[in-house]
Design an enzyme around this catalytic site. Structure first.
Site, PDB file in Angstrom:
ATOM      1  N   GLY A  20      -0.830   2.827  11.041  1.00 15.40           N
ATOM      2  CA  GLY A  20      -1.584   3.521  10.547  1.00 15.40           C
ATOM      3  C   GLY A  20      -2.860   2.982   9.821  1.00 15.40           C
ATOM      4  CG  MET A  55       7.328   2.966   9.310  1.00 15.86           C
ATOM      5  SD  MET A  55       7.860   5.055  10.288  1.00 15.86           S
ATOM      6  CE  MET A  55       9.094   4.847   9.226  1.00 15.86           C
ATOM      7  CD  GLU A  56       9.097  -0.718  13.149  1.00 15.75           C
ATOM      8  OE1 GLU A  56       7.265  -0.932  13.224  1.00 15.75           O
ATOM      9  OE2 GLU A  56       9.169   0.415  13.297  1.00 15.75           O
ATOM     10  CG  ASP A  70      -1.568   7.384  12.396  1.00 15.34           C
ATOM     11  OD1 ASP A  70      -0.989   6.291  13.017  1.00 15.34           O
ATOM     12  OD2 ASP A  70      -1.509   6.655  11.145  1.00 15.34           O
ATOM     13  CD  GLU A  94       4.756   0.093  18.772  1.00 20.92           C
ATOM     14  OE1 GLU A  94       4.475   0.806  18.289  1.00 20.92           O
ATOM     15  OE2 GLU A  94       6.386  -0.132  18.459  1.00 20.92           O
TER      16      GLU A  94
HETATM   17  N1  ADE Z   1       2.762   3.673  12.384  1.00 20.20           N
HETATM   18  C1  ADE Z   1       1.091   3.617  12.818  1.00 20.20           C
HETATM   19  N2  ADE Z   1       0.899   5.485  11.784  1.00 20.20           N
HETATM   20  C2  ADE Z   1       2.083   5.283  11.265  1.00 20.20           C
HETATM   21  C3  ADE Z   1       2.060   5.470   9.772  1.00 20.20           C
HETATM   22  N3  ADE Z   1       1.024   6.701   9.701  1.00 20.20           N
HETATM   23  N4  ADE Z   1       3.375   5.588   8.825  1.00 20.20           N
HETATM   24  C4  ADE Z   1       3.946   4.124   9.321  1.00 20.20           C
HETATM   25  N5  ADE Z   1       3.769   3.602  10.385  1.00 20.20           N
HETATM   26  C5  ADE Z   1       3.319   3.745  11.144  1.00 20.20           C
END
Ligand code: ADE
Length: 230
Positions: free
Chosen positions: A78, A172-173, A196, A12
């Site tokens: 995501g 996640m951050e 995703d 990143e």
């Molecule tokens: N970052 C990118 N894709 C993610 C996902 N599916 N879950 C958590 N953090 C992500």
């Protein structure tokens, strides 16, 4: 003005490091920080490692040790919103912690006393992001981003996060960076490009699209650095 640019993973920040100049590297608190210049502005770049705790630590160090007074986060997420495709950009108007749960005491999900479920991002940064997107003809979605210490690869969990927080994307951050910047009164901005759809294919898609989507986000962040005036 000194602008922090954070990611969570090496992928990143690598597209940022390849474009900035006068890089000076320093080690602090078991991490590497890159002081540099871009578009005549002083910047400091770092990746935190994955998750809320590492992200809070890095954001705090960028502000307290390196004296950054703005923070921009660039990375991947995501998708929750079905209109978001791989590589699409999403900006957070607010961030919440989907895994913060003291509902046993009658509080809503994502809430702790003296906190707030959703922390808003800086309106000036959102404004310049939207202007750049219009100028470049890039689709840019704005909405709530939900954060938790969990890679979501499960449609039931994704739907629950969607319903509970009205979130458009998850990662996640972001919300932990929001907590730090909010407490320290630092204007901040969270940008993500989709890697995703947080479904059963998410692990595979993430590995396949991480690098490309991270670059889409990083390139956009550098455009923003060029535009920042205040
Ligand atoms: N970052 C990118 N894709 C993610 C996902 N599916 N879950 C958590 N953090 C992500």
């Amino acid at each position: 003005m000194k602008i922090a640019i954070m990611g969570a993973m090496p992928e990143e920040i690598e597209p940022l490091l390849s474009k900035v100049t006068n890089i000076r590297k320093s080690e602090y608190a078991a991490n590497t920080y890159y002081q540099a210049e871009y578009a005549g502005k002083e910047i400091v770049i770092a990746y935190s490692k994955i998750g809320k705790v590492f992200a809070a630590l890095t954001a705090t160090i960028l502000i307290e040790k390196f004296k950054c007074d703005r923070l921009l986060f660039s990375g991947v997420a995501g998708a929750i919103d079905p209109d978001l495709d791989i590589g699409d950009l999403v900006i957070a108007d607010g961030l919440c912690q989907h895994d913060l749960d003291i509902t046993a005491f009658g509080h809503p999900h994502g809430f702790v006393p003296e906190g707030e479920v959703c922390i808003p991002t800086d309106p000036y940064f959102r404004k310049i992001a939207k202007e750049i997107a219009v100028k470049k003809g890039l689709p840019l979605k704005e909405g709530i981003i939900a954060t938790g210490d969990q890679f979501v690869a499960n449609v039931e969990r994704k739907n629950w996060i969607s319903k509970t927080f009205d979130a458009h994307a998850l990662e996640m951050e972001g919300a932990s960076v929001a907590v730090v910047c909010n407490a320290l009164d630092i204007p901040f901005f969270i940008l993500r490009a989709i890697s995703d759809s947080a479904d059963m294919d998410a692990g595979f898609d993430f590995d396949k699209f991480l690098e490309g989507s991270a670059k889409v986000s990083a390139d956009f962040i550098l455009e923003m650095v060029e535009s920042i005036e205040q």
